[in-house]
Design a protein around this motif. Structure first.
Motif, PDB file in Angstrom:
ATOM      1  N   GLU A 360      38.299  45.398  52.504  1.00 33.11           N
ATOM      2  CA  GLU A 360      38.465  44.315  51.536  1.00 33.11           C
ATOM      3  C   GLU A 360      38.813  42.977  52.180  1.00 33.11           C
ATOM      4  OE1 GLU A 360      40.294  48.055  49.523  1.00 33.11           O
ATOM      5  OE2 GLU A 360      39.927  47.326  51.530  1.00 33.11           O
ATOM      6  N   LYS A 361      38.139  42.623  53.267  1.00 33.86           N
ATOM      7  CA  LYS A 361      38.462  41.368  53.959  1.00 33.86           C
ATOM      8  C   LYS A 361      38.185  40.162  53.068  1.00 33.86           C
ATOM      9  CE  LYS A 361      35.890  42.196  57.676  1.00 33.86           C
ATOM     10  NZ  LYS A 361      35.433  43.595  57.631  1.00 33.86           N
ATOM     11  N   ARG A 362      36.999  40.099  52.512  1.00 30.54           N
ATOM     12  CA  ARG A 362      36.673  38.945  51.673  1.00 30.54           C
ATOM     13  C   ARG A 362      37.483  38.955  50.375  1.00 30.54           C
ATOM     14  NH1 ARG A 362      31.230  35.674  50.168  1.00 30.54           N
ATOM     15  NH2 ARG A 362      32.037  34.693  48.277  1.00 30.54           N
ATOM     16  N   MET A 363      37.688  40.121  49.794  1.00 31.58           N
ATOM     17  CA  MET A 363      38.459  40.204  48.554  1.00 31.58           C
ATOM     18  C   MET A 363      39.882  39.690  48.764  1.00 31.58           C
ATOM     19  SD  MET A 363      37.202  43.943  47.179  1.00 31.58           S
ATOM     20  CE  MET A 363      38.061  43.833  45.627  1.00 31.58           C
ATOM     21  N   LEU A 364      40.466  40.017  49.899  1.00 32.58           N
ATOM     22  CA  LEU A 364      41.810  39.527  50.202  1.00 32.58           C
ATOM     23  C   LEU A 364      41.809  38.022  50.421  1.00 32.58           C
ATOM     24  CD1 LEU A 364      43.213  42.404  52.405  1.00 32.58           C
ATOM     25  CD2 LEU A 364      44.388  41.390  50.455  1.00 32.58           C
ATOM     26  N   ALA A 365      40.769  37.521  51.083  1.00 32.66           N
ATOM     27  CA  ALA A 365      40.672  36.074  51.297  1.00 32.66           C
ATOM     28  C   ALA A 365      40.572  35.344  49.961  1.00 32.66           C
ATOM     29  CB  ALA A 365      39.468  35.754  52.183  1.00 32.66           C
ATOM     30  N   GLU A 366      39.748  35.850  49.050  1.00 36.15           N
ATOM     31  CA  GLU A 366      39.625  35.225  47.737  1.00 36.15           C
ATOM     32  C   GLU A 366      40.946  35.295  46.967  1.00 36.15           C
ATOM     33  OE1 GLU A 366      36.412  37.039  45.679  1.00 36.15           O
ATOM     34  OE2 GLU A 366      34.855  36.127  46.913  1.00 36.15           O
ATOM     35  N   SER A 367      41.640  36.441  47.066  1.00 34.10           N
ATOM     36  CA  SER A 367      42.916  36.597  46.360  1.00 34.10           C
ATOM     37  C   SER A 367      43.953  35.617  46.889  1.00 34.10           C
ATOM     38  CB  SER A 367      43.427  38.038  46.522  1.00 34.10           C
ATOM     39  OG  SER A 367      42.513  38.959  45.972  1.00 34.10           O
ATOM     40  N   MET A 368      43.995  35.440  48.212  1.00 38.08           N
ATOM     41  CA  MET A 368      44.938  34.484  48.799  1.00 38.08           C
ATOM     42  C   MET A 368      44.607  33.068  48.352  1.00 38.08           C
ATOM     43  SD  MET A 368      45.893  35.757  52.657  1.00 38.08           S
ATOM     44  CE  MET A 368      44.285  36.336  53.147  1.00 38.08           C
TER      45      MET A 368
END
Length: 630
Positions: A360-368
């Motif tokens: 979930e690298k991109r998902m975490l980036a979007e969440s941050m």
């Protein structure tokens, strides 16, 4: 200050009170002699006039307590006063061991446990719970042949009617003095509590932060207006609700840390797409936790630079962003990862997301991004893999490159290890100085964009392989976030498989279920492609399934069909996968041994063997055929 009033049944007690007040140690606002019939009415008049605490005795105190809501201090006879009454009673009765009955409310008397031995008497106590019992228990004491009755007005009157000697419960100054002392201490405590409550109300009303108070059970007892506006609910809607249900994002472990361990807990939560810093602190009373206070405030919002008209037309539309709540985080490893991401969200420094393909690298980036002060700005994700140095330069730093388009927001550079040395240097300049040498933009000299990057391996390993420039390496090292693979998160893996299979069933109007054996095969598989591999596999499995029940043979064969060739190709490069194939072989051998063992136990009875294995007879037959078992 509060007002203390004294109500007594006899003039004698009033004279004693006047003598005590000559000592000038106590402040009594009003004193009155009242009858039992008028005690409540007199008390209500005093309360209306401003009395905050009443002092009374016996039945009068009991009646006032029942019909008013004001604190009442009861006059309790001291051991010395009761001893004097007992001595007078013995003088009246003149028997070797007289039977003396004491009638009244329990809270009027001191401890008289050893009076029989001390005074050579037989002391009988008749304690009442309300005034209606006084006459009945007095008559009972007389019936049980008491020699003398000690009590209040009613007890003395009944004793006189029946010709039994009696003594009125008279007091000395000592019991009044104790009652005055208790009343003043109570008044001090009430005033201190009012002062504390007033200070807390002021803090709640005038604080710029959202504040919430909760009790030792974790239930909300007060909030201020700032908190109401942040959460979007009124005080009446929030009171008596569990804090964890109201403040989503606070973990149960954090609540326990505050209420059970008495330790503070800091975290980040997300409300209405806004990042909130929340601090929970315990309220300690004599080293015991008596609830807690939560304070929270919004992270400062980043102002998105005003764009020129021509640039506004060039804005691109982006899909809805992921929130932290969208992430699988039932496993302890992922919970810690998400918590760290929430902490990084409020920083402006670059973040490095380390993880295998499909995590979930991109998902975490979007969440941050959505929990940061830049949430109202753009979010762009680009990759420099497979393009030349010049193409990377134009993609990132051109006049219409990603850096320009992401102004006021966040730029995610995926697979940053593939950036060329020259572009790594340009990115360093952007991060350190908010500018790019040799790149002209329409935004002026300062560039305002937060950088996040993803890599598949640790920065240290990439540095050893010389894929990262020295300055770029040290600039990125700091806010690193390693996403654990799905195989290390058993709770998340199970949830992902269940959700994906259910979604595929719904999407294609199917109703396939997995046997317990099939579930074990999927749960034990490595899933090196993580979420992406689970999605692809489940899609294929549901689309090609020919029976409602999917067993372990079907699942295992599909896994081998899809991924065995790839595994063979990577055999020389990946020792981990060699181990995995070995483990798969061991599982097959153990499965065959188990079937042989059960067949032997049940004398070759396939029905009982299949039942013991939790599979159908048809599935058992396929297993036997596969493993060559007769």
């Amino acid at each position: 200050m509060g007002k203390i009033a004294l109500l007594v049944p006899k003039d004698e007690m009033l004279y004693q009170a006047h003598n005590i007040l000559q000592e000038k140690k106590y402040e009594i606002w009003d004193m009155q002699v009242v009858s039992t019939e008028t005690a409540v009415a007199e008390a209500q008049q005093l309360i209306a006039a401003g009395a905050s605490i009443l002092i009374a005795r016996g039945l009068q105190a009991s009646l006032i307590k029942q019909q008013t809501d004001i604190p009442v201090v009861e006059i309790v006879l001291t051991a010395q006063e009761m001893a004097l009454l007992i001595m007078r009673a013995k003088q009246i009765i003149k028997k070797a061991k007289p039977v003396i009955a004491v009638v009244g409310f329990r809270n009027m008397f001191c401890d008289m446990s050893y009076f029989n031995e001390l005074f050579q008497i037989e002391l009988r106590t008749y304690f009442v719970s309300d005034g209606e019992e006084l006459e009945y228990l007095t008559r009972l004491a007389i019936k049980e042949q008491a020699d003398l009755i000690i009590g209040g007005d009613i007890a003395v009157a009944v004793a006189s009617e029946n010709g039994i000697p009696s003594l009125f419960l008279s007091t000395t100054e000592e019991s009044l003095r104790q009652a005055f002392l208790i009343a003043e201490r109570m008044e001090y405590a009430i005033n201190a509590e009012k002062k504390s409550a007033a200070q807390m109300e002021t803090l709640l009303d005038y604080s710029y932060n959202g504040i919430l108070r909760f009790n030792a059970d974790g239930k909300i007892i007060a909030v201020n207006q700032v908190f109401e506006s942040m959460i979007g609910k009124t005080r009446e809607e929030l009171e008596d609700q569990p804090i964890q249900q109201v403040v989503s994002g606070i973990e149960e472990t954090g609540i326990r840390q505050v209420l059970e361990e008495g330790k503070e807990y800091l975290t980040f939560v997300e409300w209405n797409r806004v990042s909130i810093f929340a601090a929970l602190a315990p309220v300690l009373v004599e080293n015991q936790v008596d609830g807690g206070i939560l304070t929270c405030h919004r992270a400062k919002q980043q102002r998105v630079p005003e764009k020129r008209e021509c640039e506004k037309k060039e804005q691109i539309k982006l899909p809805p962003f992921t929130q932290f709540s969208d992430l699988l985080q039932q496993s302890p490893l992922m919970k810690r990862c998400v918590q760290r991401a929430k902490q990084y969200a409020i920083s402006e420094r670059p973040v490095v997301l380390i993880g295998e393909a499909g995590t979930e690298k991109r998902m975490l980036a979007e969440s941050m991004h959505n929990s940061s002060s830049r949430s109202s700005g753009p979010f762009l994700a680009v990759s420099g893999r497979g393009v030349s140095d010049e193409e990377q330069k134009n993609l990132l730093f051109g006049e219409q490159g990603a850096v320009v388009l992401a102004q006021g927001g966040t730029l995610l550079i995926q697979e940053a290890e593939y950036l060329t040395a020259a572009n790594q240097e340009r990115l360093c300049e952007l991060i350190r100085y908010k500018s790019c040498f040799g790149i002209r933009t329409k935004l002026g000299s300062k560039l305002d964009v937060r950088i996040m990057v993803t890599v598949e391996h640790s920065l240290a390993e990439l540095r050893r392989k010389k894929k990262l420039d020295g300055e770029f390496y040290y600039l990125l090292s700091g806010l690193e976030l390693e996403i654990p693979p799905l195989r290390m998160r058993s709770e998340d893996l199970v949830r992902k498989l269940e959700d994906t299979i259910r979604e595929c069933n719904e999407r294609y109007g199917r109703y396939h279920v997995l046997t317990n054996g099939a579930k074990q095969v999927l749960w034990n598989y490595l899933w090196e492609g993580n979420l992406l591999q689970v999605d692809s596999f489940c899609e294929r499995m549901i689309l090609t399934a020919t029976s409602r029940s999917l067993d372990e043979i079907f699942v295992r064969e599909l896994l081998e069909e899809l991924y065995s060739k790839k595994t063979e190709l990577e055999k020389s490069e990946n020792s981990v996968q060699n181990r995995d194939r070995s483990e798969t072989g061991e599982v097959k051998n153990k499965e065959a041994e188990r079937i042989r063992e059960l067949l032997q136990i049940y004398g070759g009875n396939r029905e009982k063997t299949a039942e013991a294995l939790g599979i159908s007879k048809a599935t058992l037959w396929r297993h036997m055929k596969k493993f060559g078992i007769r």
